[in-house]
Design a protein around this motif. Structure first.
Motif, PDB file in Angstrom:
ATOM      1  N   PHE A  21       0.833  -1.199   0.000  1.00 30.00           N
ATOM      2  CA  PHE A  21       0.000   0.000   0.000  1.00 30.00           C
ATOM      3  C   PHE A  21       0.869   1.251   0.000  1.00 30.00           C
ATOM      4  O   PHE A  21       0.616   2.204  -0.731  1.00 30.00           O
ATOM      5  CB  PHE A  21      -0.933   0.011   1.213  1.00 30.00           C
ATOM      6  N   SER A  24       2.475   1.632  -3.519  1.00 31.91           N
ATOM      7  CA  SER A  24       1.524   2.083  -4.532  1.00 31.91           C
ATOM      8  C   SER A  24       1.035   3.497  -4.223  1.00 31.91           C
ATOM      9  O   SER A  24       0.782   4.287  -5.131  1.00 31.91           O
ATOM     10  CB  SER A  24       0.336   1.112  -4.627  1.00 31.91           C
ATOM     11  N   THR A  25       0.920   3.852  -2.936  1.00 30.66           N
ATOM     12  CA  THR A  25       0.517   5.210  -2.573  1.00 30.66           C
ATOM     13  C   THR A  25       1.566   6.217  -3.007  1.00 30.66           C
ATOM     14  O   THR A  25       1.253   7.290  -3.533  1.00 30.66           O
ATOM     15  CB  THR A  25       0.297   5.314  -1.048  1.00 30.66           C
ATOM     16  N   VAL A  28       1.267   7.022  -6.657  1.00 28.67           N
ATOM     17  CA  VAL A  28       0.130   7.855  -7.040  1.00 28.67           C
ATOM     18  C   VAL A  28       0.249   9.263  -6.468  1.00 28.67           C
ATOM     19  O   VAL A  28      -0.153  10.238  -7.074  1.00 28.67           O
ATOM     20  CB  VAL A  28      -1.187   7.196  -6.567  1.00 28.67           C
ATOM     21  N   LYS A 190      -0.485   2.978 -17.514  1.00 29.06           N
ATOM     22  CA  LYS A 190      -1.724   3.693 -17.214  1.00 29.06           C
ATOM     23  C   LYS A 190      -1.506   5.181 -17.449  1.00 29.06           C
ATOM     24  O   LYS A 190      -0.539   5.772 -16.971  1.00 29.06           O
ATOM     25  CB  LYS A 190      -2.173   3.467 -15.776  1.00 29.06           C
ATOM     26  N   THR A 276      -5.674   2.353 -19.776  1.00 31.43           N
ATOM     27  CA  THR A 276      -4.610   1.411 -19.421  1.00 31.43           C
ATOM     28  C   THR A 276      -4.284   0.583 -20.653  1.00 31.43           C
ATOM     29  O   THR A 276      -5.171  -0.031 -21.252  1.00 31.43           O
ATOM     30  CB  THR A 276      -5.049   0.489 -18.273  1.00 31.43           C
ATOM     31  N   SER A 310      -7.475  -5.763 -12.531  1.00 33.92           N
ATOM     32  CA  SER A 310      -7.458  -4.307 -12.665  1.00 33.92           C
ATOM     33  C   SER A 310      -6.014  -3.807 -12.715  1.00 33.92           C
ATOM     34  O   SER A 310      -5.064  -4.558 -12.440  1.00 33.92           O
ATOM     35  CB  SER A 310      -8.169  -3.659 -11.481  1.00 33.92           C
ATOM     36  N   TYR A 311      -5.866  -2.533 -13.036  1.00 32.66           N
ATOM     37  CA  TYR A 311      -4.528  -1.942 -13.048  1.00 32.66           C
ATOM     38  C   TYR A 311      -3.870  -2.079 -11.686  1.00 32.66           C
ATOM     39  O   TYR A 311      -2.690  -2.462 -11.581  1.00 32.66           O
ATOM     40  CB  TYR A 311      -4.605  -0.460 -13.451  1.00 32.66           C
ATOM     41  N   ASN A 312      -4.607  -1.766 -10.631  1.00 32.02           N
ATOM     42  CA  ASN A 312      -4.017  -1.838  -9.288  1.00 32.02           C
ATOM     43  C   ASN A 312      -3.615  -3.267  -8.918  1.00 32.02           C
ATOM     44  O   ASN A 312      -2.600  -3.480  -8.245  1.00 32.02           O
ATOM     45  CB  ASN A 312      -4.989  -1.277  -8.240  1.00 32.02           C
ATOM     46  N   GLU A 313      -4.396  -4.242  -9.355  1.00 29.56           N
ATOM     47  CA  GLU A 313      -4.027  -5.628  -9.086  1.00 29.56           C
ATOM     48  C   GLU A 313      -2.744  -6.007  -9.825  1.00 29.56           C
ATOM     49  O   GLU A 313      -1.838  -6.630  -9.254  1.00 29.56           O
ATOM     50  CB  GLU A 313      -5.165  -6.566  -9.497  1.00 29.56           C
ATOM     51  N   LEU A 315      -0.429  -3.951 -10.776  1.00 33.00           N
ATOM     52  CA  LEU A 315       0.652  -3.191 -10.141  1.00 33.00           C
ATOM     53  C   LEU A 315       1.106  -3.856  -8.851  1.00 33.00           C
ATOM     54  O   LEU A 315       2.310  -4.033  -8.611  1.00 33.00           O
ATOM     55  CB  LEU A 315       0.188  -1.760  -9.866  1.00 33.00           C
ATOM     56  N   ASN A 316       0.173  -4.258  -8.022  1.00 30.11           N
ATOM     57  CA  ASN A 316       0.537  -4.849  -6.732  1.00 30.11           C
ATOM     58  C   ASN A 316       1.231  -6.198  -6.899  1.00 30.11           C
ATOM     59  O   ASN A 316       2.145  -6.528  -6.140  1.00 30.11           O
ATOM     60  CB  ASN A 316      -0.700  -4.986  -5.848  1.00 30.11           C
TER      61      ASN A 316
END
Length: 820
Positions: A21, A24-25, A28, A190, A276, A310-313, A315-316
Motif C-alpha cells: 500500500f 503504490s501510494t 500515485v 496507465k 490502461t 485491474s490496473y491496481n491488481e 501493479l501490486n
C-alpha cells in the motif's frame, strides 16, 4: 505454538499489505522526499533521440526503453529470444583433421603458420554468428491542448521498477505509469489526468519485420517474421538469406469513459478519464534447434492469465515480486539532499569531477536493477546489451561474449543478493554443454564439451571471428565458475549435483586436449590466445597471438579442476577422476613474474603487444581466487605494479580494475578508479571494428567531445560505450567487493573502503558459505556489523589485520564492532 504461528503469519500478511500500500501510494501521490529518492533517478525534461536518455524497464523475457515524450511517445521493445538467423550448426566436420597439425606448429614455435591454419581450417561455418534484434516500437500520439507544457517530471524508481511521467498541459495534470511485470509477463501503462475526459491518444505498433497489423475491438496485433533487412553488412554478424522466427506483439487498450475506435493500424482513444494499455509479445522460439512454436497461442495464454485483473491488481502483483528482490540490498552513502537535483545535471557535474557519492550508490543499484530486469528464470541470459537494443546490427552483435563480458554480467548476482537472476545463465550452460560436446568431438577428437569466445541464441560453440580473437577454448570452463559460486553462496547441494556433470564435462575436455609442451614439459592447452592481446618474439616486428598455455588458461584450469575435486568430495562421486585432476594440477605451468616485474601473460616472457583493454592474466586474482593478497603476496605485488600506471580505455575494463584494486585492499586507488568510470571514451572516440585481415585503424572525423562528456554512462546511468551493459554489472560487483569479500576463506569487512565514503551503511550483501552481512561505518572506520548465518557453517571474520573465528547455528546472527 500453532496459535502463535498463525498470529505471526497474520502479522506478516498485514505488514506485506502495508508495504505494498505504501509503495503504490507513493506512486500515485506524486514526488518523493530526498531520502525516499535514494533509489530514484529523475529528470525535468523528456528524452530526445539519444538511446541512453530513455528509462529502461524489463521482466527478463522482455525489455522496454521509455522515452517519456509529451506528444509523440516512443516505447522501444525487445524480447529475449528475438534474434537474427535461424537454427544452425556452426561446426565444421573436417576441423578435427587440423588439431594435431596446429598443435605441432605451435610447439615448434611456428606461431604465424599456426594462426593462418586456424583461420583457414579451424573455424565455424560461417565464421560469424547472429545478433540480438529490436522487436518493435509502441508509438503513442497524444493530443496536446496547450502550447505551454509545464511542471514536467520523469522518474524511474529502481526499487519498484516503475517509470512515472507527469506534466501539466494547460490546467490539466497528466500522469503516466509504466512497468513490466515478471509474474504476469506483460508491460502495463496507465495514463490518467486530474480532469475527466482529458485523455486522447492514438497507439501504433511499428517493426522492421512487420508481416501484418490487425485491429480487433480494443486490440492491436502485429505479426512479423525475422528476415535480413539490414542495409549494411558486418563481418561480425553472418548474413542469413532464409527467414527466421515468427513473433507476435499484442496490445490491449482499456479506456475509462470516453470513446475508442480502430483504424487499419491503430487504436484511437478520445476524451477518456484514463486508459490502461497492456502489451505482451512472444516468438516461435522453442529451443536453439527448434523455432516451430506458436507465438499467437503463447500470447493468448498470457492475456487469458490477466483477464479480469485491474490496473491496481497488476501493479501490486508486480510490486510484490520486484520490490521484494530489489530491496534486499540498501547502500546509503553521501548526502540524500542531492536528490533534489535532476539526475542528468548531477551526471554532468560528476563528469566534471564534482563529488556526488549518493549518485555512486544509485549507479551501484542500477547494476542490480539491470540484472533483475534482464535475467529472470525462464528468460534468456543478459547479453552484451542486457535486454535493450535498438540496432539491426548492434555492436558485436549484442551476443554472449564469453571471454569476459557475459561473465561480468553475472558478477553481482550472488554477492548483491540476486541469486534467482543467475538461473538463465545456468540454463544456457546446459545448451552449450550439449552442443559443445559435438564441437569437442569434431574439432579436438575429445570427450566433454567446449565453447569458445562467443555464442548466440543458436548456441554456437565453434571458434568464430578470427584466430587472434576467437581461438580460445576456455569459455565453457570460465562459465563453470558460476556454478561453483552459486553453490558456495547458497550451499544448495541439489543444484551442485544437477550441474556437476557440466563442470566435469568441461574438465574432461581439457584433460583430453592438454599435452606436454617440449621446452618446459609443462602440461598445457596446446594452442590458445590471451584474449585480444598479442606479443612479439625477440626482435620480430610482427605481432603474434596464438601460443600454448596463457596465464589466463592456467587460472581457469586451477579454478575448474579444484572446484571439480571439491564437488566430487561433497557429492561422494568420481573419486578416480578427482585424483586425475589433482595429478594434472601438479604439472601445469606456474604463475610467473617476468623481467619487467609484472605477471607474465604467456608461457614465455615475450614482449607485450598493444595491450589495449586486455587484463586476462589477472583472472586468478579476480574473479578467480588461485591468487590471493596474503596467500601469494609476490604475485599480488606484480599485479599491483601492472595496475598502477594503467589507463583503462573502456568502461568494462575500469569495472574490472575496481575489482582488482579492491582485492588488493587499496581503497584509495579503488576510489580513484571509481571516479575514472565516468571519464572513459564514448563510442564517438573509439576506433571502428576492424576486419580480421584489415589492420587499418578506423577513421574518426567527428567533432572532439569535451572532457566532461567523455563518460562511460549516459543520462539514464547505462554504459554508453557500445551500449554494453557489462560495465554497469561490473561496477556493482566492484562496489560490493570494496565493502565485503569472502573469497579467501574469511569474511572481510570493508577491505577497500573508498576514503571519500566517510560514513555510510550497506545491508543485505551475501558472503560465501551462506551468510548475509550488514555493515555500518563512521569516519572511515567500521562502527558495527551484523552477520547472519544461513547454513550454520563456521566462519572467520577479518577487519584490517584482525581476525576472529565464530561458529553459530543457522538462522542466528552475531554483532561485531571495529574491535572484533
Amino acid at each position: 505454538m500453532k496459535k502463535i504461528a498463525r498470529l505471526i503469519k497474520g502479522f506478516t500478511l498485514i505488514l506485506s499489505a502495508v508495504l505494498l500500500f505504501s509503495l503504490s501510494t507513493c506512486l500515485v501521490s506524486g514526488q518523493k522526499s530526498p531520502e525516499e529518492k535514494r533509489m530514484v533517478i529523475w529528470y525535468n525534461k523528456p528524452a530526445g533521440d539519444v538511446w541512453t536518455d530513455g528509462l529502461l524497464i524489463g521482466n527478463g523475457y522482455m525489455g522496454a526503453n521509455v522515452f517519456g515524450r509529451v506528444e509523440n511517445e516512443r516505447i522501444a521493445l525487445n524480447e529475449s529470444t528475438f534474434w537474427s538467423g535461424r537454427p544452425h550448426d556452426y561446426n565444421d566436420p573436417d576441423a578435427h583433421n587440423y588439431f594435431e597439425k596446429i598443435k605441432k606448429l605451435v610447439f615448434a614455435d611456428k606461431f604465424k603458420e599456426a594462426e593462418e591454419m586456424v583461420n583457414e581450417h579451424f573455424y565455424g561455418k560461417p565464421v560469424a554468428q547472429q545478433a540480438y534484434q529490436p522487436l518493435a516500437d509502441l508509438l503513442l500520439k497524444f493530443n496536446v491542448s496547450d502550447d505551454s507544457i509545464k511542471d514536467y517530471y520523469r522518474e524511474l524508481d529502481m526499487e519498484t521498477g516503475v517509470v512515472k511521467v507527469s506534466y501539466t498541459d494547460g490546467d490539466v495534470k497528466m500522469t503516466r505509469e509504466v512497468f513490466m511485470s515478471y509474474p504476469d509477463h506483460v508491460l502495463v501503462m496507465k495514463i490518467s489526468a486530474n480532469e475527466p475526459g482529458s485523455i486522447s491518444v492514438e497507439a501504433k505498433l511499428k517493426s522492421h519485420f512487420t508481416d501484418e497489423t490487425i485491429t480487433q475491438n480494443n486490440k492491436l496485433i502485429l505479426n512479423g517474421t525475422w528476415k535480413y533487412v539490414a542495409k549494411n553488412d558486418s563481418w561480425l554478424i553472418a548474413k542469413v538469406d532464409k527467414p527466421g522466427m515468427n513473433f507476435q506483439t499484442y496490445l490491449v487498450a482499456k479506456p475509462e469513459k470516453g470513446s475508442m475506435k480502430t483504424t487499419d493500424s491503430s487504436l484511437v482513444v478520445k476524451n477518456a478519464n484514463s486508459v490502461t494499455f497492456v502489451l505482451t509479445a512472444a516468438t516461435s522460439f522453442v529451443n536453439y534447434h527448434d523455432i516451430s512454436g506458436d507465438p499467437a497461442a503463447r500470447v493468448k495464454k498470457i492475456m487469458e492469465g490477466i483477464k479480469g485483473k485491474s490496473y491496481n491488481e497488476l501493479l501490486n502483483i508486480h510490486l510484490k515480486d520486484f520490490s521484494s528482490l530489489m530491496s534486499r540490498v540498501q547502500l546509503k552513502i553521501g548526502d540524500p539532499l542531492m536528490n533534489k537535483k535532476p539526475t542528468d545535471e548531477r551526471i554532468t557535474d560528476l563528469k566534471k569531477g564534482l563529488p556526488d557519492i549518493d549518485l555512486l550508490a544509485k549507479i551501484f543499484q542500477f547494476g542490480r536493477y539491470l540484472l533483475l530486469s534482464s535475467s529472470r528464470k525462464g528468460s534468456e541470459p543478459a547479453n552484451l546489451q542486457a535486454r535493450w537494443d535498438e540496432e539491426l546490427m548492434p555492436n558485436w552483435g549484442s551476443k554472449y561474449t564469453l571471454n569476459i563480458n557475459t561473465e561480468m554480467n553475472y558478477w553481482p548476482a550472488e554477492v548483491t543478493n540476486l541469486p534467482e537472476c543467475h538461473m538463465p545463465l545456468f540454463d544456457m550452460l546446459k545448451d552449450l554443454a550439449e552442443n559443445g560436446a559435438k564441437t569437442a568431438r569434431e574439432y579436438y577428437n575429445a570427450r566433454g564439451w567446449v565453447v569458445h569466445h562467443n555464442t548466440d541464441l543458436w548456441r554456437g560453440t565453434a571458434p568464430v571471428d578470427a584466430a587472434r580473437y576467437g581461438m580460445w577454448p576456455m569459455g565453457g570452463s570460465w562459465l563453470c565458475r558460476h556454478i561453483w559460486e552459486h553453490y558456495l553462496y547458497t550451499g544448495d547441494t541439489g543444484f551442485l549435483r544437477e550441474y556437476y556433470p557440466i563442470m566435469k564435462g568441461s574438465a574432461q575436455f581439457l584433460m583430453d586436449i592438454m599435452d606436454f609442451e617440449p621446452k618446459h614439459h609443462w602440461l598445457v592447452v596446446p594452442f590458445s590466445v590471451s584474449p585480444e592481446q598479442g606479443y612479439f618474439v625477440d626482435d620480430n616486428k610482427e605481432e603474434m597471438f596464438l601460443s600454448s598455455s596463457t596465464t589466463m588458461n592456467v587460472g581457469i584450469i586451477k579454478d575448474l579442476f579444484t572446484h571439480c575435486i571439491e564437488a566430487e568430495k561433497i557429492l561422494n562421486t568420481d573419486k578416480k577422476f578427482g585424483e586425475e585432476l589433482a595429478d594434472a594440477l601438479k604439472k601445469i605451468p606456474l604463475y610467473q613474474i617476468g623481467k619487467d616485474s609484472l605477471l607474465q601473460v604467456w608461457i614465455e616472457d615475450w614482449k607485450r603487444g598493444d595491450e589495449g583493454h586486455n587484463m586476462s592474466a589477472n583472472f586468478g586474482f579476480f574473479p578467480g581466487n588461485s591468487i590471493t593478497l596474503r596467500g601469494n603476496p609476490k604475485i599480488a605485488e606484480a599485479i599491483r605494479k601492472w595496475l598502477e600506471p594503467r589507463q583503462a580505455r573502456t568502461s568494462w575494463t575500469i569495472a574490472w580494475d575496481i575489482c582488482d584494486w579492491a582485492r588488493l585492499e587499496n581503497g584509495e586507488k579503488a576510489d580513484t578508479v571509481i571516479r575514472g568510470f565516468f571519464h572513459s571514451r564514448p563510442p564517438a572516440q573509439r576506433r571502428f571494428p576492424r576486419t580480421p585481415r584489415d589492420k587499418t585503424p578506423g577513421i574518426n572525423t567527428r567533432t572532439p567531445i569535451p572532457p566532461w562528456l567523455r563518460s562511460g554512462i549516459g543520462n539514464n546511468l547505462h554504459n554508453t560505450s557500445s551500449n554494453q551493459s557489462d560495465a554497469n554489472f561490473g561496477f556493482a560487483a566492484g562496489i560490493a567487493e570494496c565493502l565485503l569479500q569472502s573469497h579467501a576463506g574469511e569474511i572481510s569487512l570493508l577491505p577497500a573502503l573508498p576514503p571519500s565514503w566517510k560514513t555510510g551503511s550497506v545491508t543485505g550483501l551475501k558472503a560465501r558459505g551462506g551468510f548475509e552481512v550488514n555493515i555500518s561505518w563512521e569516519n572511515g572506520k567500521l562502527s558495527h556489523s551484523e552477520i547472519k548465518s544461513l547454513l550454520g557453517n563456521p566462519f572467520v571474520v577479518r577487519y584490517g589485520e584482525k581476525t576472529k573465528s565464530y561458529n553459530i547455528p543457522a538462522g542466528s546472527s552475531i554483532k561485531i564492532t571495529g574491535e572484533l
